[in-house]
Design a protein around this motif. Sequence first.
Motif, PDB file in Angstrom:
ATOM      1  N   LEU A 603      -8.503 -21.087  57.475  1.00  0.00           N
ATOM      2  CA  LEU A 603      -8.092 -20.271  58.616  1.00  0.00           C
ATOM      3  C   LEU A 603      -9.237 -20.110  59.603  1.00  0.00           C
ATOM      4  O   LEU A 603      -9.014 -20.085  60.825  1.00  0.00           O
ATOM      5  CB  LEU A 603      -7.614 -18.906  58.121  1.00  0.00           C
ATOM      6  N   SER A 607      -8.644 -21.155  63.455  1.00  0.00           N
ATOM      7  CA  SER A 607      -8.543 -20.045  64.406  1.00  0.00           C
ATOM      8  C   SER A 607      -9.608 -20.088  65.489  1.00  0.00           C
ATOM      9  O   SER A 607      -9.685 -19.181  66.312  1.00  0.00           O
ATOM     10  CB  SER A 607      -8.631 -18.711  63.660  1.00  0.00           C
ATOM     11  N   ILE A 613      -8.028 -13.887  64.996  1.00  0.00           N
ATOM     12  CA  ILE A 613      -6.894 -14.586  64.402  1.00  0.00           C
ATOM     13  C   ILE A 613      -5.611 -14.177  65.109  1.00  0.00           C
ATOM     14  O   ILE A 613      -5.288 -12.986  65.192  1.00  0.00           O
ATOM     15  CB  ILE A 613      -6.790 -14.267  62.897  1.00  0.00           C
ATOM     16  N   LEU A 650     -12.775  -9.102  60.920  1.00  0.00           N
ATOM     17  CA  LEU A 650     -11.753  -9.905  61.581  1.00  0.00           C
ATOM     18  C   LEU A 650     -11.047  -9.103  62.674  1.00  0.00           C
ATOM     19  O   LEU A 650     -10.962  -7.873  62.597  1.00  0.00           O
ATOM     20  CB  LEU A 650     -10.729 -10.399  60.562  1.00  0.00           C
ATOM     21  N   PHE A 652      -7.300  -9.185  64.985  1.00  0.00           N
ATOM     22  CA  PHE A 652      -5.956  -9.756  64.956  1.00  0.00           C
ATOM     23  C   PHE A 652      -5.217  -9.472  66.269  1.00  0.00           C
ATOM     24  O   PHE A 652      -5.235  -8.338  66.770  1.00  0.00           O
ATOM     25  CB  PHE A 652      -5.162  -9.176  63.782  1.00  0.00           C
ATOM     26  N   ASP A 661      -2.189 -18.617  64.556  1.00  0.00           N
ATOM     27  CA  ASP A 661      -3.061 -19.197  63.535  1.00  0.00           C
ATOM     28  C   ASP A 661      -2.575 -18.828  62.139  1.00  0.00           C
ATOM     29  O   ASP A 661      -2.881 -19.504  61.161  1.00  0.00           O
ATOM     30  CB  ASP A 661      -4.495 -18.670  63.680  1.00  0.00           C
ATOM     31  N   PHE A 662      -1.830 -17.713  62.071  1.00  0.00           N
ATOM     32  CA  PHE A 662      -1.406 -17.191  60.783  1.00  0.00           C
ATOM     33  C   PHE A 662       0.000 -16.609  60.943  1.00  0.00           C
ATOM     34  O   PHE A 662       0.220 -15.717  61.765  1.00  0.00           O
ATOM     35  CB  PHE A 662      -2.392 -16.116  60.314  1.00  0.00           C
ATOM     36  N   GLY A 681      -2.677 -23.884  61.119  1.00  0.00           N
ATOM     37  CA  GLY A 681      -3.262 -22.706  60.487  1.00  0.00           C
ATOM     38  C   GLY A 681      -2.619 -22.416  59.144  1.00  0.00           C
ATOM     39  O   GLY A 681      -2.242 -23.336  58.424  1.00  0.00           O
ATOM     40  N   LEU A 710      -6.395 -14.056  53.294  1.00  0.00           N
ATOM     41  CA  LEU A 710      -7.606 -13.685  54.027  1.00  0.00           C
ATOM     42  C   LEU A 710      -8.856 -13.678  53.161  1.00  0.00           C
ATOM     43  O   LEU A 710      -9.950 -13.476  53.680  1.00  0.00           O
ATOM     44  CB  LEU A 710      -7.415 -12.317  54.678  1.00  0.00           C
ATOM     45  N   TRP A 756     -15.648 -14.045  54.395  1.00  0.00           N
ATOM     46  CA  TRP A 756     -15.871 -14.541  55.753  1.00  0.00           C
ATOM     47  C   TRP A 756     -17.331 -14.498  56.174  1.00  0.00           C
ATOM     48  O   TRP A 756     -17.726 -15.185  57.129  1.00  0.00           O
ATOM     49  CB  TRP A 756     -15.014 -13.748  56.747  1.00  0.00           C
TER      50      TRP A 756
END
Length: 760
Positions: A603, A607, A613, A650, A652, A661-662, A681, A710, A756
């Motif tokens: 992802l 992204s 994202i 993150l 969103f 992307d998600f 994605g 995630l 991440w």
Amino acid sequence: MPIAFDVWNMQDNIDINLWKFNNKKNNWSYISESANSGNTDEYIFALLSSGEYLLELKHMNSFSSEELPSKYKVSFDAKYLAQTMKLPNDPLFDSQWHLLNTGQSLGLLDLDIRAPEAWKRQSASPNITVAVIDGGIDVEHPDLVNNIWSNQKEIPKNGIDDDKNGFIDDINGWNFVENIPSVIPSEHGTHVAGIIGAEGNNDIGVSGLTWDVNMMSLDIFGDNTKYDSEDLFEAIHYAVDNGADVINMSIGYTVPFATLERFKELSPDLYRGYIDALNYAVDRGVTLITSAGNDNSDDLNSLSLPAAFAAEVPGFISVAAITDEGSIADYSNFGSLVSVAAPGGSSISNKTTIFSTLPRDKGLYGGMPGTSMAAPIVSGAVALMLEKNKNLLPEDILWILDETSTKDQSLKRFVKSSGYLAIDLAVKIAGKYNSKMKDSSTINDQQFRYKFLYGTATEDLFEVNKNNFSESGDFPSLIQFNASQGDKILIHRKVLPGFTSDTFSFSQANNKKNLKKQSETNSDLVYDRSSGNLYFNQNKESKGWSDSGKESSLLVNIIDKPNLSESMISLVASRKSSSISSSPNRSIPLDQHVGDTNSAKYLFKKSGRDFKINIFIDHKGLHENHASMDRDLFQYIENTFKLLDQNTILNFDSVSHAKADFVIGASKKSQYVGINEMSWGLSAGFDFSSKPTDNVLNHYNAAFEIAMALGVAYLPEKSKGIYSFEDSIAAWPLSNEIADNVGITSSDYDAINHAWSVFL
């Protein structure tokens, strides 16, 4: 012939099946399948005899609204596998998934100990003796008879103690229960012996870990179901005194709510008996291996004997059991005292048991599950290691097994090594081993050469360790490194133990001239762009960089010769146990519950690598076989993303499906539940029920799939009782007792941040 089929570069969900033509019935017989969800690569590995085969590709569903041809690529490989494996001709070998897992048990493909790869290096140990302290071995079994130890100093059945060892006519071992040379064949002892050393490549039955070995039968059970500790101690002494190199003990019992210290207080004589007998073996260079036990017990609050003594006897190895899916077995004891894991099979299905020899009156062959089966797998591997290097001490063997084991996040906390046996690497390192390899306080050329010669690099993040390099000439080469795409080299503290986060420094030198004249000597790493070589600076006490001996400090040659900078190299202190979280109530240490970077990494790439994202909640069920959801569930998912936005690194944004992307949606069919990697994605479908009584479960399922996508790591079943089940959504039991406040927790936020943070 071993052969692999691969379908890749798919735009849609395509599954594959392998069939063989049955000439007698004039039809096709099913062999194997690969049915990964989404457009994930499909892979089948099989052992094929001569005949006509069909690889069937089935288009399951599309992930595009446009009606376009579904493109994919197909390849198969029979040459490479045949070159890297040595396979026996034993007709029942295909039933032994623990040696080579082709999916025959319906478990995970390739989830095995890599025995055929090891056999390419060493398949027999004719100079090694393994004592089997157990029930008696059927010494006349056709698949065992040639590998039974024979006391050459004793004349059979003459009633005289020819070798004057205190045992008359002990030709193949001893029955310590009846105090006679005749062992009573038992199912358990015979099964264990076959796992260690059933004669391999003899056109009969099954194959042992080692095809040629000397197995000593030491019976401490007779017709009983329990053993006497004095018989065990005497058997250990007999094995050592009569030339055993390895002792396998698939025996033991578990005392709940007990500790080794308490055992020492209450039974000092028995405690001392165990300590003296076990030390008698290891002090004389004999490797002891025992089963961890089958009582589903944690060594924090239970005592498994003799396995618990692995904590006090250096080089004493205890073994837990894993299933054909790689998880700790439902019955297996576990904990920080257990040395390593090995296949033991599941108690749920006969297909997943360990297949081996049985006494002749019990059918010759059959399957059993248990840590009793896992221990002899390790014993057979150790026999091959010792044949490769007879100078290995028990502590050396334990270290090699730890270092070379296949690490698995799901085994953390359940096995000290966090891994299961990988026999190919263990045998390889055994042949090259010297004591400097395990000296964590010394950084030298030998350590470098060991650490950087194994594996392949196929990911964007490269760890400078044994898992991410391929052999290329005298020194390893880092492949597929692209600095322009933000690729980094991760250097582990375990590899370069002299480094700390505070002292790590890097100096870029573009040519050899600069290396010679360099006046600053405080850098741990020096990079020569002209050659692509990254060096460890062993010349820090004097000025400059000396050309002499610099090759011995070469860490890696980077093929693309990028303009490396300090930002492209980062230090990972993998031994740290402290939490990265500021959460005051965190109950799961970071080193036991880290993020799962697989989906997160994908992802991250798709992204835009900016931690922003674009999400689409398919509440109307218009895409990807989703079902429509009510407003309450839709708002719950929206709120979940808001909480993630507030509590993680993150960000969103809600967008249309075409720009996402998600994508998250509800799925009523199990084949659409899970996380799929799409060309654009991630697509996540959660298990959905339209019953009003299942609203809370729908909330949980949605949050769970989001968390998994995630970067939250799934906690295995045995985490119950170890961790607080309120601390992570991944540890919640799926039951009707799920509370209304179920959802992603502070520990999950930590796990996502951890997953991440490696991309920073």
